[in-house]
Design an enzyme around this catalytic site. Structure first.
Site, PDB file in Angstrom:
ATOM      1  N   ARG A  51       0.958  -1.271   0.098  1.00 49.68           N
ATOM      2  CA  ARG A  51       0.005  -0.032   0.017  1.00 49.68           C
ATOM      3  C   ARG A  51       0.846   1.381   0.069  1.00 49.68           C
ATOM      4  O   ARG A  51       1.969   1.194   0.560  1.00 49.68           O
ATOM      5  CB  ARG A  51      -0.819  -0.144   1.097  1.00 49.68           C
ATOM      6  CG  ARG A  51      -1.920  -1.143   1.070  1.00 49.68           C
ATOM      7  CD  ARG A  51      -2.866  -1.094   2.255  1.00 49.68           C
ATOM      8  NE  ARG A  51      -3.670  -2.294   2.233  1.00 49.68           N
ATOM      9  CZ  ARG A  51      -4.479  -2.783   3.126  1.00 49.68           C
ATOM     10  NH1 ARG A  51      -4.701  -1.886   4.206  1.00 49.68           N
ATOM     11  NH2 ARG A  51      -5.379  -3.834   3.114  1.00 49.68           N
ATOM     12  N   ARG A  63       2.034   1.163  10.076  1.00 50.20           N
ATOM     13  CA  ARG A  63       1.815   1.666   8.877  1.00 50.20           C
ATOM     14  C   ARG A  63       2.875   1.495   7.842  1.00 50.20           C
ATOM     15  O   ARG A  63       3.711   2.273   7.748  1.00 50.20           O
ATOM     16  CB  ARG A  63       1.250   3.088   9.113  1.00 50.20           C
ATOM     17  CG  ARG A  63       0.328   3.270   7.802  1.00 50.20           C
ATOM     18  CD  ARG A  63      -0.286   4.763   7.960  1.00 50.20           C
ATOM     19  NE  ARG A  63      -1.059   4.917   9.011  1.00 50.20           N
ATOM     20  CZ  ARG A  63      -2.453   4.645   9.139  1.00 50.20           C
ATOM     21  NH1 ARG A  63      -2.959   4.265   8.179  1.00 50.20           N
ATOM     22  NH2 ARG A  63      -3.256   4.690  10.205  1.00 50.20           N
ATOM     23  N   GLU A 121      -6.555  -0.980  15.512  1.00 49.92           N
ATOM     24  CA  GLU A 121      -7.148  -1.925  14.552  1.00 49.92           C
ATOM     25  C   GLU A 121      -6.252  -2.935  14.133  1.00 49.92           C
ATOM     26  O   GLU A 121      -4.924  -2.723  13.897  1.00 49.92           O
ATOM     27  CB  GLU A 121      -7.827  -1.261  13.216  1.00 49.92           C
ATOM     28  CG  GLU A 121      -8.305  -2.255  12.270  1.00 49.92           C
ATOM     29  CD  GLU A 121      -8.363  -1.548  10.905  1.00 49.92           C
ATOM     30  OE1 GLU A 121      -8.199  -2.382  10.084  1.00 49.92           O
ATOM     31  OE2 GLU A 121      -8.410  -0.495  10.782  1.00 49.92           O
ATOM     32  N   SER A 143     -10.332  -6.144  10.209  1.00 54.95           N
ATOM     33  CA  SER A 143     -11.640  -5.717   9.631  1.00 54.95           C
ATOM     34  C   SER A 143     -12.141  -6.672   8.713  1.00 54.95           C
ATOM     35  O   SER A 143     -11.774  -7.023   7.696  1.00 54.95           O
ATOM     36  CB  SER A 143     -11.205  -4.381   8.717  1.00 54.95           C
ATOM     37  OG  SER A 143     -12.267  -3.589   8.373  1.00 54.95           O
ATOM     38  N   ARG A 196       1.002  -6.330  12.417  1.00 56.43           N
ATOM     39  CA  ARG A 196       0.327  -5.630  13.643  1.00 56.43           C
ATOM     40  C   ARG A 196      -0.083  -6.670  14.578  1.00 56.43           C
ATOM     41  O   ARG A 196      -0.081  -6.418  15.923  1.00 56.43           O
ATOM     42  CB  ARG A 196      -1.327  -5.211  13.141  1.00 56.43           C
ATOM     43  CG  ARG A 196      -1.181  -3.999  12.192  1.00 56.43           C
ATOM     44  CD  ARG A 196      -2.342  -3.162  12.323  1.00 56.43           C
ATOM     45  NE  ARG A 196      -2.135  -1.760  11.445  1.00 56.43           N
ATOM     46  CZ  ARG A 196      -2.622  -0.723  11.635  1.00 56.43           C
ATOM     47  NH1 ARG A 196      -3.838  -0.524  12.361  1.00 56.43           N
ATOM     48  NH2 ARG A 196      -2.425   0.285  10.785  1.00 56.43           N
TER      49      ARG A 196
END
Length: 423
Positions: free
Chosen positions: A260, A275, A347, A350, A389
């Site tokens: 990403r 991130r 988070e 999801s 994560r």
């Protein structure tokens, strides 16, 4: 991507769904293009019928030695009119398709109103937040002190938002991916799948990553895309198919590299692994019927929760509000893990039900019974979990005062029996 018949039936409800996401109404514009297109198609069909009749009349006249000049002139005029009508139909369809491609999914009625994450609803909390007798450190402080997490070398190789893991931490990351895959395959009934990490435009468009999120992904010079998640190839694997209803649900899982660009995230989570431009994730995808998709959503979310419970990581399930629900989702549950170093919930998974939103873009259908008309499938996707994560959560929740990290029991078989990572 959207059912035009539902829009015609209740345009106010369509605009009301957009308003819940903070978007302007568009139903009247879409209906106007739809009406222009249908009117043009009706006239086009009438002229096509007249042209066929003219061709027969001209043929009869010529066989009988008659003069067909007037009819041929009419045919020329008809052809020109038909070409103009075809352009009109194509223009209306093009404008409609371009706008529809930018519109998000319609929200489930149970999604709460709200502009942003402040209106999300915590549904339940699992586990006990650790109460350390010392000041908790963040994962990058722990990893760097152990000499096993190297951002400087990664920066030299690739720039910001990359990491090099070494030794026991590299093995711990590998152990997490293997553990998650084994759990989802052996206990949750998913089929393990290896997928390409390069996909074409159609795969990205069908899974609602294009055109809206083009700036969030990396594109190669030959026009392919590095996947932002294995959701893309797993879900797009059924594009254009008519599946046998008896084979549903399809449940697939994959551990893949994900990429990403993190456009728009400047200044956010600059330190550490939260991130990254490149990361690993275990993805879950389900393809099912409209009747079963709500239950499948709950089932998928429980699969992700089970990973955290087996690892002993405190988490909470959050129902996202209208303003925080993703573009392609009708309803989303986020799982947030407790990170002691940050003193915050972050988070870690999801899980979304996109209903038939992606299926319409991909033309993915199933036949309920032999001889029945095909119906669009429902597709769901969820993180089960993001490896990086989860590594952060394991490190921060398992940290000891001396800087060592306790390895969760379920991971020790994957770690050669190692119970603690220390300097």
């Amino acid at each position: 991507m959207h059912d035009i018949r539902a829009l015609r039936a209740d345009p106010a409800a369509f605009d009301a769904d957009l308003a819940r996401r903070g978007l302007e109404p568009v139903a009247q514009k879409l209906l106007s293009w739809d009406e222009e297109r249908r009117q043009a198609q009706t006239v086009l069909q009438e002229k096509q019928a007249r042209r066929k009749a003219l061709a027969r009349e001209i043929g009869v006249l010529k066989r009988n030695g008659g003069d067909s000049a007037d009819l041929e002139a009419e045919g020329t005029t008809l052809r020109e009119a038909m070409e103009e009508l075809e352009r009109k139909v194509a223009d209306c369809e093009g404008q409609s398709a371009t706008l529809l491609a930018t519109l998000p999914n319609r929200l489930d009625a149970t999604v709460p109103d709200g502009p942003d994450e402040s209106a999300n609803v915590v549904q339940h909390v699992w586990g006990t937040v650790p109460d350390f007798a010392f000041t908790a450190r963040q994962h990058f402080e722990l990893g760097e002190a152990l000499g096993l997490m190297d951002f400087a070398t990664a920066g030299k190789l690739s720039g910001a938002r990359f990491v090099v893991l070494r030794g026991a931490l590299a093995r711990l990351a590998r152990a997490l991916g293997q553990f998650m895959l084994d759990l989802h395959v052996d206990e949750h009934g998913y089929t393990e799948t290896q997928v390409p990490v390069l996909v074409n435009d159609a795969a990205m468009y069908g899974t609602d990553k294009l055109p809206k999120f083009a700036d969030q992904s990396f594109r190669t010079e030959d026009g392919r895309w590095l996947i932002p998640t294995a959701e893309v190839p797993l879900t797009a694997s059924v594009s254009g198919d008519i599946l046998d209803g008896k084979t549903l649900p399809l449940r697939m899982t994959a551990l893949s590299q994900c990429f990403r660009s993190e456009a728009g995230s400047a200044g956010r989570d600059v330190r550490g692994m939260l991130r990254q431009h490149q990361f690993e994730k275990v993805e879950m995808v389900s393809v099912t019927t409209p009747e079963e998709s709500a239950a499948e959503h709950e089932r998928m979310t429980r699969c992700a929760e089970t990973v955290l419970e087996k690892l002993g990581i405190p988490y909470r399930r959050v129902l996202l509000c209208a303003g925080d629900t993703g573009f392609g989702a009708a309803k989303t549950f986020d799982l947030e893990a407790w990170l002691p170093g940050q003193g915050a919930w972050r988070e870690i998974s999801s899980c979304s039900n996109t209903r038939d939103f992606q299926a319409r873009r991909m033309n993915a259908r199933f036949r309920p019974q032999q001889g029945e008309a095909p119906v669009f499938v429902h597709t769901l996707n969820g993180s089960g979990l993001a490896v990086g994560r989860t590594l952060i959560a394991v490190m921060e929740n398992g940290q000891q005062e001396d800087g060592s990290i306790t390895v969760p029991d379920v991971l020790r078989p994957y770690m050669g029996g190692m119970a603690r990572i220390s300097a």
